[in-house]
Design an enzyme around this catalytic site. Sequence first.
Site, PDB file in Angstrom:
ATOM      1  N   ASN A 115     -26.586  30.533  21.585  1.00 15.29           N
ATOM      2  CA  ASN A 115     -27.375  29.692  20.674  1.00 15.29           C
ATOM      3  C   ASN A 115     -28.842  29.589  21.075  1.00 15.29           C
ATOM      4  O   ASN A 115     -29.691  29.300  20.252  1.00 15.29           O
ATOM      5  CB  ASN A 115     -26.770  28.285  20.567  1.00 15.29           C
ATOM      6  CG  ASN A 115     -26.353  27.716  21.897  1.00 15.29           C
ATOM      7  OD1 ASN A 115     -25.590  28.324  22.629  1.00 15.29           O
ATOM      8  ND2 ASN A 115     -26.882  26.550  22.222  1.00 15.29           N
ATOM      9  N   THR A 162      -7.319  13.918   6.900  1.00 10.01           N
ATOM     10  CA  THR A 162      -7.626  14.377   5.544  1.00 10.01           C
ATOM     11  C   THR A 162      -8.770  15.379   5.591  1.00 10.01           C
ATOM     12  O   THR A 162      -9.787  15.145   6.239  1.00 10.01           O
ATOM     13  CB  THR A 162      -8.015  13.168   4.653  1.00 10.01           C
ATOM     14  OG1 THR A 162      -6.917  12.259   4.677  1.00 10.01           O
ATOM     15  CG2 THR A 162      -8.309  13.589   3.225  1.00 10.01           C
ATOM     16  N   CYS A 197     -33.323  16.777  26.308  1.00 10.84           N
ATOM     17  CA  CYS A 197     -33.462  15.446  26.866  1.00 10.84           C
ATOM     18  C   CYS A 197     -32.099  14.945  27.316  1.00 10.84           C
ATOM     19  O   CYS A 197     -31.189  14.826  26.514  1.00 10.84           O
ATOM     20  CB  CYS A 197     -34.052  14.510  25.818  1.00 10.84           C
ATOM     21  SG  CYS A 197     -34.485  12.941  26.520  1.00 10.84           S
TER      22      CYS A 197
HETATM   23  N1  PLP Z   1     -21.090  26.436  19.830  1.00  5.55           N
HETATM   24  C1  PLP Z   1     -22.318  26.963  19.661  1.00  5.55           C
HETATM   25  C2  PLP Z   1     -22.620  28.310  20.220  1.00  5.55           C
HETATM   26  C3  PLP Z   1     -23.286  26.247  18.960  1.00  5.55           C
HETATM   27  O1  PLP Z   1     -24.510  26.774  18.800  1.00  5.55           O
HETATM   28  C4  PLP Z   1     -22.949  24.970  18.457  1.00  5.55           C
HETATM   29  C5  PLP Z   1     -23.969  24.148  17.776  1.00  5.55           C
HETATM   30  O2  PLP Z   1     -25.151  24.220  18.065  1.00  5.55           O
HETATM   31  C6  PLP Z   1     -21.660  24.483  18.638  1.00  5.55           C
HETATM   32  C7  PLP Z   1     -20.755  25.248  19.338  1.00  5.55           C
HETATM   33  C8  PLP Z   1     -21.242  23.160  18.083  1.00  5.55           C
HETATM   34  O3  PLP Z   1     -21.082  23.260  16.689  1.00  5.55           O
HETATM   35  P1  PLP Z   1     -21.107  21.963  15.752  1.00  5.55           P
HETATM   36  O4  PLP Z   1     -22.524  21.528  15.652  1.00  5.55           O
HETATM   37  O5  PLP Z   1     -20.567  22.462  14.445  1.00  5.55           O
HETATM   38  O6  PLP Z   1     -20.209  20.961  16.369  1.00  5.55           O
END
Ligand code: PLP
Length: 414
Positions: free
Chosen positions: A184, A270, A357
């Site tokens: 990410n 749900t 942070c």
């Molecule tokens: N895994 C990765 C690689 C992510 O980039 C993110 C969110 O930034 C998540 C998990 C978590 O996803 P969510 O925001 O849908 O809970």
Amino acid sequence: MLKNTIYNCAGSMYYGDKKGFEVNTMTNTMMNKEKTVYMDNAATTKVMDEVMDNIIPLYRKDFGNPSSIHKIGRNAKSCLENARREIAACLNVRNSTINFTSGGTESDNWAVKSAARLMKAEGKSHIITTDIEHPAILKSLSTLEKEGFSVTYLNCDDGVLSPKLFEAALREDTGFATVMYANNEIGTVQPIAELAEICRCRGIIFHTDAVQAVGHIPVDLESLGADLLSFSGHKFYAPKGAGGLYIREGLDFPRFIDGGEQEHRHRGGTENLPGIAGLAAALKLCCGNMTEEIGRITDLRNRLTAGLLNIKGSRLNGSAEKRLPGNVNVSFDGIEGESLLIMLDMRGICASSGSACSSGSLDASHVLTAIGLPTEMAKGSLRLTLGRYNTAQEVDYTVEAVTDIVGKLREMRM
Ligand code: PLP
């Protein structure tokens, strides 16, 4: 030269209409009120208009609970199963393998914690992962460590895990491995099919957190060979609060959320039908023109990267080749990422930095430090993530803004 440009008192060029600017009296900086350049698509994405059109009737008319037996409930149920079918088709798997959740975090928690229960039943206690995973994985694993599991955190050179290193870390008691599909922060893409194959040969359950990959690059579960895969709709132009966990057919995987009989008894609660229908509609649209979008976004990314690397004392973080089409992550010598972000925000540019942070202090990103960046350099990083609404004009505007701001911040330090 851009058509609507104005100059502020310091001579910097701003794109837009003059009346769209105001002076921030705290910092004496021009603030762009009207122009917004959204380059934080890895954080979340704007819901597509076509997706919104699919969702609104699910609040207004077909608002039923999919578990109700009356007409409105049956309509909701059929909508839910349609969504499942569409998602399964995009990912090339059977419908029954797709389980809806509240998003990526829940899917990751489910995968990690339920895999641990399965391992324990087989007398295994060793797990393999990388040191650049999302906190949803890392914190789930840390919970397991407190329960007695042992976890190996593999290092990813330049953000990409070597299958050889992975194989060498396997032990007799390894029962589970989890490696993210795409990172990410730095957008690096892992050799998931190879890792899944290594695990399959040894009967090790393999999960991949594909939250940043699904909807952006082709994900074919049939050929990938993973046992479990997490995805989340808001990362690809669907609403927040809906995601899924793929569970390979034949894997008897323990449920995580106890409650009702929803999701073929796999997950209680749900279903968030508007979110799920939005996820299906968005994924179908993304998969429909993925090749063209990958080409277009890659061109924008290369233009943005080249422009930013022209700045003295800059470097690209993570592999340049094994990388998501829309991810740019650069560091600048002598720059505080937070200051850069604030000044970009004043010019209407939404970006993200390599620090987060936590408990009131700014920590350097664990991903950037894991790939070898010194703390100061990690704190001076900028993540720009492009999506389907970004244009070349926005890229040029951003390069110009970053160049100008980095220069000013360096001057201020002298
Ligand atoms: N895994 C990765 C690689 C992510 O980039 C993110 C969110 O930034 C998540 C998990 C978590 O996803 P969510 O925001 O849908 O809970």
